[in-house]
Design an enzyme around this catalytic site. Structure first.
Site, PDB file in Angstrom:
ATOM      1  N   LEU A  12     -44.917  28.911  95.045  1.00 61.23           N
ATOM      2  CA  LEU A  12     -45.155  30.209  95.677  1.00 61.23           C
ATOM      3  C   LEU A  12     -44.929  30.133  97.181  1.00 61.23           C
ATOM      4  O   LEU A  12     -45.449  29.242  97.850  1.00 61.23           O
ATOM      5  CB  LEU A  12     -46.586  30.679  95.404  1.00 61.23           C
ATOM      6  N   ASP A  13     -44.151  31.071  97.697  1.00 57.92           N
ATOM      7  CA  ASP A  13     -44.032  31.234  99.137  1.00 57.92           C
ATOM      8  C   ASP A  13     -45.359  31.786  99.652  1.00 57.92           C
ATOM      9  O   ASP A  13     -46.116  32.408  98.903  1.00 57.92           O
ATOM     10  CB  ASP A  13     -42.887  32.203  99.430  1.00 57.92           C
ATOM     11  N   LEU A  14     -45.638  31.577 100.936  1.00 59.49           N
ATOM     12  CA  LEU A  14     -46.891  32.074 101.506  1.00 59.49           C
ATOM     13  C   LEU A  14     -46.718  33.394 102.251  1.00 59.49           C
ATOM     14  O   LEU A  14     -47.341  34.395 101.913  1.00 59.49           O
ATOM     15  CB  LEU A  14     -47.494  31.034 102.455  1.00 59.49           C
TER      16      LEU A  14
END
Length: 262
Positions: A36-38
């Site tokens: 997951l990207d933040l």
């Protein structure tokens, strides 16, 4: 129909009969690893950036007018694109964006000082993308979750601590600490090497950036999901090297069901 096709092995890992090709030892796994990207996938970076930048400019006696804020955003995006293309270093991006902004507006403030204060302001507090916290709660324990971020280490760790979401992730991959940035395969391969029993077919990258998250995921041979809540056009489609995500979603609520389809 799906419920009739689902079965588990001795390790309680879910397999889906007839929906996925066979291997010599049985049915291949569904998705197990979620990267997951933040920024702007889990945490609202644009809101945090606006507040941190306004505080920074005010600290130097500068009025954060809309014109200056908008121009900073343009300059900042350009600098990060150059980093993704390998044309600028991280330090050149972080300091260069302020140097250009201040030069254009004849502002006599050291760019290094502005960058240092901005990072401090940005690392304080957090703002969730709608549904993000609930998504992590639902996915936790069902999948192995990994954070994959291009952000600066001190900033991202500060925001993770503030938000309390670090507990959901098996590992945190931040480019500054990895020695490589998304979308480079070096970043992804370094992450893959840290994931136990890793298989590309069981892994997906979810993020809002076509040129960082999706491009890197595609080049690294894993599944890709483009989080596009604002319905932005894919400007790369008519370029020489189009970036085509495997799947596109507008809401984080779509992820749960989607993981059973990849």
């Amino acid at each position: 129909m799906i419920s009739d096709a689902v079965m588990t092995n001795a390790y309680n890992e879910v397999w889906v009969k007839d929906l996925y090709p066979k291997t010599d030892t049985g049915w291949i796994y569904m998705i197990r690893n979620i990267l997951l990207d933040l920024d702007d996938t889990i945490l609202d970076f644009h809101k945090a950036e606006h507040i941190a930048l306004a505080k920074t400019l005010k600290s130097f006696g500068l009025e954060p007018s809309q014109a200056i804020m908008d121009r900073y955003s343009e300059i900042n995006q350009w600098h990060w694109k150059q980093l993704e293309l390998g044309l600028l270093t991280r330090k050149e991006v972080l300091v260069g964006r302020y140097r250009q902004l201040f030069d254009e507006h004849s502002i006599d403030v050291p760019a290094e000082d502005a960058q240092a204060l901005y990072e401090k302001n940005l690392s304080i507090g957090h703002y969730f993308i709608p549904g993000a916290e609930e998504l992590l709660e639902r996915l936790y324990g069902k999948y192995r979750l990994y954070l994959a971020s291009n952000g600066t280490a001190v900033v991202q760790h500060g925001r993770l601590e503030s938000s309390g979401i670090e507990k959901y992730f098996d590992k945190i991959f931040i480019s500054e600490e990895m020695g490589a940035d998304k979308p480079s395969t070096e970043f992804f391969e370094a992450a893959f090497s840290a994931i136990p029993d890793f298989k590309k077919s069981e892994t997906v990258m979810i993020g809002d950036s076509l040129t960082s998250d999706i491009k890197g995921g595609i080049a690294s041979g894993i599944h890709t999901v483009w989080f596009n809540p604002r319905g932005k056009k894919n400007e790369t489609l008519f370029s020489a090297t189009p970036i085509i995500p495997e799947t596109e979603i507008k809401s984080l609520k779509e992820i749960d069901a989607l993981m059973l389809e990849l």
